[in-house]
Design an enzyme around this catalytic site. Sequence first.
Site, short mmCIF file in Angstrom:
data_model
loop_
_atom_site.label_atom_id
_atom_site.label_comp_id
_atom_site.label_asym_id
_atom_site.label_seq_id
_atom_site.Cartn_x
_atom_site.Cartn_y
_atom_site.Cartn_z
N HIS A 94 41.06 -35.33 -21.06
CA HIS A 94 41.44 -34.17 -20.26
C HIS A 94 41.08 -32.87 -20.72
O HIS A 94 40.25 -31.94 -20.03
CB HIS A 94 42.50 -34.50 -18.83
CG HIS A 94 42.60 -33.65 -17.92
ND1 HIS A 94 41.68 -34.49 -16.55
CD2 HIS A 94 43.74 -32.92 -17.42
CE1 HIS A 94 41.81 -33.71 -15.94
NE2 HIS A 94 43.03 -32.80 -16.40
N LYS B 154 34.97 -23.13 -8.58
CA LYS B 154 35.33 -24.36 -9.25
C LYS B 154 35.24 -25.03 -8.85
O LYS B 154 36.04 -25.28 -8.20
CB LYS B 154 36.52 -23.49 -11.13
CG LYS B 154 36.77 -25.05 -11.63
CD LYS B 154 36.44 -24.88 -12.58
CE LYS B 154 36.75 -25.48 -13.76
NZ LYS B 154 38.41 -25.93 -14.19
N GLU C 251 37.07 -29.54 -9.04
CA GLU C 251 37.98 -30.20 -9.60
C GLU C 251 38.39 -30.87 -9.61
O GLU C 251 38.27 -31.52 -8.33
CB GLU C 251 39.34 -29.24 -10.55
CG GLU C 251 40.69 -29.25 -10.62
CD GLU C 251 40.70 -29.00 -12.05
OE1 GLU C 251 40.49 -30.18 -12.70
OE2 GLU C 251 40.70 -28.39 -12.24
N SER C 252 39.04 -32.05 -10.67
CA SER C 252 39.28 -33.79 -10.00
C SER C 252 40.46 -34.07 -9.89
O SER C 252 41.28 -33.67 -10.28
CB SER C 252 38.29 -35.04 -11.16
OG SER C 252 38.89 -34.63 -12.09
N HIS C 253 40.59 -35.16 -8.57
CA HIS C 253 42.41 -35.67 -8.91
C HIS C 253 41.96 -36.68 -8.25
O HIS C 253 42.77 -37.36 -7.49
CB HIS C 253 43.37 -34.83 -7.95
CG HIS C 253 44.91 -34.11 -8.25
ND1 HIS C 253 45.33 -34.58 -7.81
CD2 HIS C 253 44.54 -34.07 -10.01
CE1 HIS C 253 46.18 -34.06 -9.03
NE2 HIS C 253 45.89 -33.46 -9.82
N GLN D 47 53.59 -36.42 -7.65
CA GLN D 47 53.99 -35.12 -7.91
C GLN D 47 54.52 -34.75 -6.66
O GLN D 47 52.98 -35.02 -5.87
CB GLN D 47 52.83 -34.13 -8.48
CG GLN D 47 53.78 -34.11 -10.47
CD GLN D 47 52.26 -33.54 -10.87
OE1 GLN D 47 52.06 -32.33 -10.97
NE2 GLN D 47 51.58 -33.81 -11.71
N ASP E 107 46.92 -20.75 -14.92
CA ASP E 107 48.26 -22.05 -14.22
C ASP E 107 47.84 -23.02 -15.35
O ASP E 107 47.48 -23.35 -16.25
CB ASP E 107 47.27 -22.63 -13.34
CG ASP E 107 46.25 -23.46 -13.38
OD1 ASP E 107 45.29 -23.92 -13.88
OD2 ASP E 107 47.29 -24.71 -12.64
N ASN F 134 34.45 -29.51 -14.16
CA ASN F 134 35.67 -30.74 -14.65
C ASN F 134 34.97 -31.75 -14.62
O ASN F 134 33.88 -32.04 -14.78
CB ASN F 134 35.97 -30.65 -13.59
CG ASN F 134 37.50 -30.99 -13.52
OD1 ASN F 134 36.99 -32.27 -13.53
ND2 ASN F 134 38.44 -31.51 -14.41
N SER G 122 35.70 -35.87 -15.51
CA SER G 122 36.48 -37.20 -14.98
C SER G 122 36.35 -38.49 -15.53
O SER G 122 35.30 -38.15 -14.87
CB SER G 122 37.19 -36.94 -13.24
OG SER G 122 37.14 -38.40 -13.18
N1 ADP Z 1 31.24 -30.12 -16.06
C1 ADP Z 1 31.24 -29.02 -16.91
N2 ADP Z 1 30.19 -28.53 -16.60
C2 ADP Z 1 30.77 -27.50 -17.26
N3 ADP Z 1 31.17 -26.63 -17.64
C3 ADP Z 1 32.63 -27.58 -17.46
C4 ADP Z 1 31.87 -28.74 -17.41
N4 ADP Z 1 33.65 -29.19 -17.34
C5 ADP Z 1 34.43 -28.32 -17.71
N5 ADP Z 1 33.61 -27.52 -17.83
C6 ADP Z 1 34.25 -26.31 -18.47
O1 ADP Z 1 34.97 -26.54 -19.42
C7 ADP Z 1 36.29 -25.12 -19.45
C8 ADP Z 1 37.41 -26.05 -19.46
O2 ADP Z 1 37.77 -26.07 -18.84
P1 ADP Z 1 39.61 -26.66 -18.85
O3 ADP Z 1 40.60 -25.31 -18.23
O4 ADP Z 1 40.18 -27.34 -20.07
O5 ADP Z 1 39.40 -27.40 -17.63
P2 ADP Z 1 40.52 -27.69 -16.62
O6 ADP Z 1 40.75 -26.77 -15.54
O7 ADP Z 1 39.62 -28.89 -16.07
O8 ADP Z 1 41.38 -28.36 -17.05
C9 ADP Z 1 36.59 -24.40 -18.22
O9 ADP Z 1 35.63 -23.21 -18.37
C10 ADP Z 1 35.30 -25.18 -17.08
O10 ADP Z 1 34.36 -24.67 -16.37
#
Ligand code: ADP
Lengths: 573, 238, 103, 103
Positions: free
Chosen positions: A41, A83, A85-87, A232, A260, A526, A528
């Site tokens: 992750h 952006k 994000e998955s949950h 949570q 964050d 992101n 997942s």
């Molecule tokens: N499918 C994807 N395509 C392009 N960039 C991605 C992808 N998945 C993650 N990233 C990028 O990789 C970086 C790592 O993100 P990180 O901050 O670890 O992610 P998260 O917030 O999901 O934990 C982020 O800038 C994110 O935008």
Amino acid sequence: MSELWRQVGLRESEYRLICEQIGREPNETEIRMYGVLWSEHCAYKHSRPLLKKLPTEGPRVIQGPGENAGVVDLGDGLHLAFKVESHNHPSYIEPLQGAATGVGGILRDIFTMGARPIALLDSLRFGPPGDPRQRYLLGGVVAGIGHYGNCMGVPTVGGEVYFEEAYGGNCIVNAMCAGLVAEGGIRRGVARGEGNPVLVVGARTGRDGIGGASFASEELGEASEERRPSVQVGDPFLEKLLLEACLELYETGSVVGIQDCGAAGLTSACAEMAHRGGVGMEIDVRRVPRREAGMLPWEVMISESQERMVVCLERGREDEARRIFAKWGLEAAVIGHVTGDGLFRVRDGEAVVAEVPVASLAGGAPTYTPEKREPAYLAALRGYDLRTLPEPEDYGRVLLQLLASPNLCSREWIYRQYDHMVLLGTVVGPGGDAALLRLPGTDRGVALKIDGNGRYCYLNPRRGAAIAVAEAARNVSVTGAEPVAITNNLNFGNPEKPEIYWQLDEAIEGIAEACRALGTPVTGGNVSLYNERDGEAIYPTPTIGMVGVHPDVGRHAGMGLAAVGDVIVLVGP
Amino acid sequence: MKARFGIVVFPGTNCEMDTYHVLTRVLGQDAAYVWHQDRAPDPYDCLILPGGFSYGDYLRTGAIARFAPVMERVAEHAARGGLVLGICNGFQILCEAGLLPGAFQRNRSLRFVCGWTHVRVERADTPFTAACAPGQVLRIPVSHGEGNYYVDPETLARLEARGQVLFRYATPDGEITPESNPNGSVANIAGITNEQGNVLGIMPHPERAAEAVLGSEDGRLVFLSVIRYLSEGRAVRV
Amino acid sequence: MRYKAEVRVTLKHGVLDPQGATVRSALAALGYEGFEEVRVGKLIELWLEAPSEEAARERVREVGERLLANPVLETFTVQVAPAPAARAPVPGRPAGPGEAGGP
Amino acid sequence: MRYKAEVRVTLKHGVLDPQGATVRSALAALGYEGFEEVRVGKLIELWLEAPSEEAARERVREVGERLLANPVLETFTVQVAPAPAARAPVPGRPAGPGEAGGP
Ligand SMILES: Nc1ncnc2c1ncn2[C@@H]1O[C@H](COP(=O)(O)OP(=O)(O)O)[C@@H](O)[C@H]1O
């Protein structure tokens, strides 16, 4: 220690790599920090090499992948951070809170960038709604998204939902957020300047969510249900205060960087900020405000308590920050400072409880390129002769059946539960093709859409993913907007299986092809993985969040047929 | 002369910027934010309690906000005959504070509801409706989880007898039906005033219906009524 | 002395309970027979320091009247008992109305 | 026989209660000293027909598990007692999607 590395989800080879990188065996606190930061992750171990294939540059791209969110230029000095994000796993366990905290997380990703969130979108997948469990998940997820977004005062302006068997054991809950920031106002997740203080702001730290990142990096099953982190509970009210306080803090010009506290909590926020800044950092866990007594240092370091941020400030500006947070009823505690030695040091008062190189913790995880193989099911599917399908006798009945399908019927039941109008930007809201928002103080707009099609991707991941990009682009452009960039969420099964890795690789190729063709670079996203239940993977489901710019929202195209006698034209190949 | 509006901001309020935008940019009036801890003397013609989730709506909507120091000021302003307008969460707070009768329960559906509704103007001779025609139907959106207004039958009879019900959920044609009631409010009530007629609580969001590009301009009429009342030297008294 | 108080907040008789009605019909839909009525109220637990049980009860009753229940809709009852051991500290929270700070 | 059951639904220990925490800080802001912790739960009253008190308790416990409490976040206790007179039934309403059923 031999059992511990296994317990935190590390492989033996990874454990050896850590020993090599730090020149000794890690202690318990260190292993636990590595366990979360080197999880799939957080470390993108299986996807990082593949993500390099995505086009990330374009004239409007201000910030590509690598930060909390991507940023594009909308013109007139306005930037858009966005952006997805998955949950998925938390929502399957506890739909309302799982979805709510997912929304909380993506909102924080946007306002850490210096942006004020202006819109949320959601992409959801469940099993067939005839099953009470699936209805329970749907109801809870929708209520959770509404609960958080509505309270925050950020409109949920669009989304999509599909029901398919393949998601019955592992739902998909992806949330996308977009926010506005003036040119020059972007903040980044970076720590710099030896001696600059590091603060944690917002909620207190408790034992909730410990191990969440590792949890997200394994398949669901009986065992994982047992080991799941304590659930949570989101506090959107606190996050609303945090949002306002952060935006006010940015105005002072004292913020060096901010990130964050998401997955892996303080460990990832602090280590990643130090890594991006090429500096070291020292944190004293005793100075972290707690919600529970008796927490161990490693618990403080990897807790995933919601509604927290880590801020690196210019030295001497601490009191100013404290005053702003106190005005909003929040705490801002100095927990450490930037160092010049490149080490990530955790203290518990006088005692040093962890000390490892930042470059190892935040940047040393290995990447994997597993074997890939086209899944066998495809050959069987290709052999299927469409001509064997009987011709329907009554097309009228078929039409009614289609209209009644849960996958095609009105989604009003869902979006009526979302405040989709607050902030007075929603020119076209949910129910339209893409959402169209007016930019404050102008006639110009931004169009937003999130799309995916797991079934197409199951049949052909490359074409399916490209189709998802194209669909999002069509949706954005029919409002009259020009598509400019995408974010994406790659929801897949266990990448250690060759068939899944093949799907992932193919889908990324498809996204890359389509984005190149359409001139819409990828600014973030992101991944997942491990979306499986008892060995059964979901359909490969990349979701595409696209944004476009609109020259004049007063002149947008609507969806309805406007007047009797209007000409209807079918365009396209 | 411009009217001066004070927009009260509690922790968790989230419609203050929208209200500000409509008052200043759309309607050209003066407006300023009033912080919940502010007890300073009152330079405003009309105080607005905007929508949102003050204190997260925890315990009950408005239950905690009503103790904010600013509420003393709101009460004094109202007691002097000044205009007070509570929208959505603002309505809930005014009820909790006892400045308006009644209380709110969760929507009958138990679900949050956001969407367009129609409300019928029951009286057009009040500071908040003077710009409307009697019986006019306004298209204004709602957005709330607890908009299910309740008063006991005796109080309701009194409200009706005194003409304190200013807005009712209705069909586009102005019929009062159960289907047009989005939340189960007693007697389809969408907005009421106090006995003196200078404090209004309204559940739908007039500020969200003040620009054609957002779907309706009907909500302007509420603000225009206030502006007209103020500019006519408060001649339109109830 | 430490006490634990319980405030049971229930809807007044005659006030329709949308939540209770929904639970009741969900029970029927699940095949549970015999449920005639369901009412959903609140159970608020408070841990407090007070000089005596009587003082604790008094304080909680006041708080119930001012904050915990809305007299238009609800009634409440209070129960107080000595509390055994101290529990973990409570989360820090946004200041309530009237607490320090301001723009 | 008619019984009245009370189901007290409370958050599990360790589960964050933003509502309770907000109430607590509101109390402090209102000048009520000494409140260390506040937790907000549910109190569900059910009136039902059952052949015996034991049967009633069994049924309510089952309903508690399936519908009234969320086992991921909450625990519950059940109390049953014979109910005096019948109360007026509340009109039943159809359950919407997502309402009926539980995990
Ligand atoms: N499918 C994807 N395509 C392009 N960039 C991605 C992808 N998945 C993650 N990233 C990028 O990789 C970086 C790592 O993100 P990180 O901050 O670890 O992610 P998260 O917030 O999901 O934990 C982020 O800038 C994110 O935008």
